[in-house]
Motif scaffolding. Structure first.
Motif, PDB file in Angstrom:
ATOM      1  N   GLU A 153       0.820  -1.217   0.000  1.00 41.51           N
ATOM      2  CA  GLU A 153       0.000   0.000   0.000  1.00 41.51           C
ATOM      3  C   GLU A 153       0.852   1.263   0.000  1.00 41.51           C
ATOM      4  O   GLU A 153       0.315   2.371   0.050  1.00 41.51           O
ATOM      5  N   GLY A 154       2.167   1.088  -0.016  1.00 41.19           N
ATOM      6  CA  GLY A 154       3.061   2.233  -0.122  1.00 41.19           C
ATOM      7  C   GLY A 154       3.491   2.810   1.216  1.00 41.19           C
ATOM      8  O   GLY A 154       3.127   2.316   2.285  1.00 41.19           O
ATOM      9  N   VAL A 155       4.279   3.869   1.137  1.00 37.67           N
ATOM     10  CA  VAL A 155       4.744   4.579   2.334  1.00 37.67           C
ATOM     11  C   VAL A 155       3.650   5.547   2.750  1.00 37.67           C
ATOM     12  O   VAL A 155       3.280   6.452   1.989  1.00 37.67           O
ATOM     13  N   VAL A 156       3.110   5.364   3.957  1.00 34.48           N
ATOM     14  CA  VAL A 156       1.937   6.130   4.385  1.00 34.48           C
ATOM     15  C   VAL A 156       2.284   7.308   5.290  1.00 34.48           C
ATOM     16  O   VAL A 156       1.487   8.226   5.454  1.00 34.48           O
ATOM     17  N   LEU A 157       3.457   7.281   5.904  1.00 31.23           N
ATOM     18  CA  LEU A 157       3.993   8.440   6.631  1.00 31.23           C
ATOM     19  C   LEU A 157       5.417   8.639   6.151  1.00 31.23           C
ATOM     20  O   LEU A 157       6.277   7.794   6.389  1.00 31.23           O
ATOM     21  N   LYS A 158       5.661   9.737   5.465  1.00 31.70           N
ATOM     22  CA  LYS A 158       6.978   9.996   4.896  1.00 31.70           C
ATOM     23  C   LYS A 158       7.801  10.889   5.819  1.00 31.70           C
ATOM     24  O   LYS A 158       7.266  11.778   6.479  1.00 31.70           O
ATOM     25  N   VAL A 159       9.102  10.626   5.855  1.00 29.83           N
ATOM     26  CA  VAL A 159       9.987  11.531   6.584  1.00 29.83           C
ATOM     27  C   VAL A 159       9.954  12.892   5.888  1.00 29.83           C
ATOM     28  O   VAL A 159       9.631  13.006   4.702  1.00 29.83           O
ATOM     29  N   SER A 160      10.296  13.936   6.631  1.00 27.18           N
ATOM     30  CA  SER A 160      10.223  15.287   6.117  1.00 27.18           C
ATOM     31  C   SER A 160      11.559  15.722   5.505  1.00 27.18           C
ATOM     32  O   SER A 160      12.628  15.304   5.963  1.00 27.18           O
ATOM     33  N   ASP A 161      11.472  16.573   4.482  1.00 29.91           N
ATOM     34  CA  ASP A 161      12.673  17.177   3.909  1.00 29.91           C
ATOM     35  C   ASP A 161      13.095  18.424   4.678  1.00 29.91           C
ATOM     36  O   ASP A 161      14.164  18.987   4.417  1.00 29.91           O
ATOM     37  N   ASP A 162      12.254  18.852   5.608  1.00 32.00           N
ATOM     38  CA  ASP A 162      12.544  20.033   6.413  1.00 32.00           C
ATOM     39  C   ASP A 162      13.497  19.648   7.545  1.00 32.00           C
ATOM     40  O   ASP A 162      13.135  18.852   8.414  1.00 32.00           O
ATOM     41  N   PRO A 163      14.705  20.167   7.576  1.00 30.03           N
ATOM     42  CA  PRO A 163      15.666  19.792   8.618  1.00 30.03           C
ATOM     43  C   PRO A 163      15.214  20.185  10.028  1.00 30.03           C
ATOM     44  O   PRO A 163      15.724  19.649  11.004  1.00 30.03           O
ATOM     45  N   LYS A 164      14.232  21.086  10.121  1.00 30.89           N
ATOM     46  CA  LYS A 164      13.735  21.507  11.429  1.00 30.89           C
ATOM     47  C   LYS A 164      12.599  20.621  11.941  1.00 30.89           C
ATOM     48  O   LYS A 164      12.189  20.739  13.095  1.00 30.89           O
TER      49      LYS A 164
END
Length: 378
Positions: free
Chosen positions: A99-110
């Motif tokens: 079903e895929g990645v449902v919570l993705k890590v953020s590209d925002d370093p903060k």
């Protein structure tokens, strides 16, 4: 004549081998479904890839099981999150669709969940009142090791996401534990007991909130949900009641098995009795499982030793508990879910699913090379 016969024999053998190879490849392409569990083996999804849902948990809804877990990448050591939380779905528990990645890590370093943070043991529950799917996970901030000891919360309108990161927090800041009837005095917080490490860490974190590390979410029959997690530098398990929206705490919580360093909690309920399986704390290395029971979610909880039997039982078959799954439609059918961690190449982590067997109110987990759900019908 003998030479001609030998050539015919070799030609026939070659044709036979080619036929076997072609048939095997055809079966692979046809994606013939699984009909059993093989603990510790590669477990392909519908795309032929090893299921990537480590430290996971399962939510059942409308005839479908949804498996959420940590997504790992090839060649990556340790446990930093490079992608996020993956989801798979199944109607029979043997065969899983990506079903895929449902919570993705953020590209925002903060962001708390920026790429390179630590996201462990995600668990999802559904809130009937808010009509939201709520995901909890153990969260560590990037570059801080395991010092933050936070819980992360994300929500979604759909079970397969995408989930929106909501917040991170420690547990029950400024709150004292709940003590059920029969709690021994030795298990209560004593501010004068400076030699007890659990008490020492509890008071250290009292104002800012209790540490959250290895964790699970348990949903009771009455719809109440509980966050269960290692705390106080892993010296104590805590069971904390979640609020009506499942996104925070009510302030009521209990401490369990104080001073014995337990992690990897997994809870279930049978015949009105609460069961919990966990492990010791030895880093990535496997150790002996332990199990507990209680008549109330608040305890007191009784320690019963190691539920595992068979080869490598003292090492939980070289795995560690992550969840206990009730099998829908079958009485007294519970699956012990464990992970065999591979810290040098985390994506190769294998899944150890085994049936929990009962003798009265006692449990036993036996090693099986192969098994299916018919074991619960015997």
């Amino acid at each position: 004549m003998a030479i001609v016969t030998r050539k015919i024999h070799y030609a026939s053998l070659l044709c036979f081998l080619l036929a076997v190879i072609v048939q095997t490849e055809a079966q692979s392409k046809l994606n013939i479904p699984n009909t059993s569990f093989s603990p510790g083996a590669i477990w392909p999804d519908n795309n032929g890839l090893h299921i990537n849902a480590h430290g996971g948990g399962i939510w059942y809804q409308n005839g479908i099981y949804y498996w959420f877990g940590e997504h790992k990448i090839e060649g990556k050591k340790g446990n930093s999150a490079q992608v996020g939380v993956h989801c798979y779905s199944s109607k029979d528990l043997y065969n899983w669709a990506d079903e895929g990645v449902v919570l993705k890590v953020s590209d925002d370093p903060k962001s708390d969940i920026t790429k390179g943070s630590i996201i462990e043991r995600p668990k999802v529950v559904y809130n009937k009142e808010t009509k939201k799917y709520v995901m909890w996970f153990h969260l560590e901030l990037k570059g801080k090791g395991y010092a933050a000891a936070l819980a992360g919360v994300a929500v979604s309108d759909k079970i397969t996401g995408p989930y929106q990161y909501l917040k991170s927090l420690r547990a029950n800041a400024g709150k004292m534990p709940f003590y059920p009837h029969g709690t021994p005095e030795t298990e209560k917080v004593n501010c004068a007991d400076t030699f007890n490490k659990a008490n020492k860490f509890f008071y250290r974190d009292f104002a800012g909130g209790q540490m959250v590390r290895d964790m699970t979410i348990f949903m009771d029959d009455n719809g109440k949900a509980y966050h269960v997690f290692s705390s106080e530098e892993n010296y104590t398990l805590q069971i904390a009641e979640l609020d009506a929206g499942y996104t925070g705490y009510t302030g009521k919580f209990a401490r369990v098995y104080i001073g014995h360093q337990t992690e990897a909690p997994a809870l279930f309920k049978r015949n009105g009795i609460y069961y919990m399986i966990g492990s010791g704390c030895t880093g990535w290395a496997p150790n002996e499982a332990r199990w507990f029971t209680a008549a109330s979610i608040w305890g007191p909880w009784t320690f019963h030793g190691n539920p595992c039997k068979g080869p490598d039982a003292q090492l939980t078959f070289n795995g560690q508990s992550t969840f206990v799954l009730p099998v829908e439609g079958k009485k007294d059918a519970f699956i012990f879910m464990a992970d065999k961690w591979e810290p040098q190449n985390a994506i190769d982590g294998r899944y150890l699913w085994l049936p929990i067997l009962f003798k009265d109110d006692d449990i036993q987990i036996n090693w099986l090379d192969k098994w299916n759900l018919q074991i619960f019908d015997q």
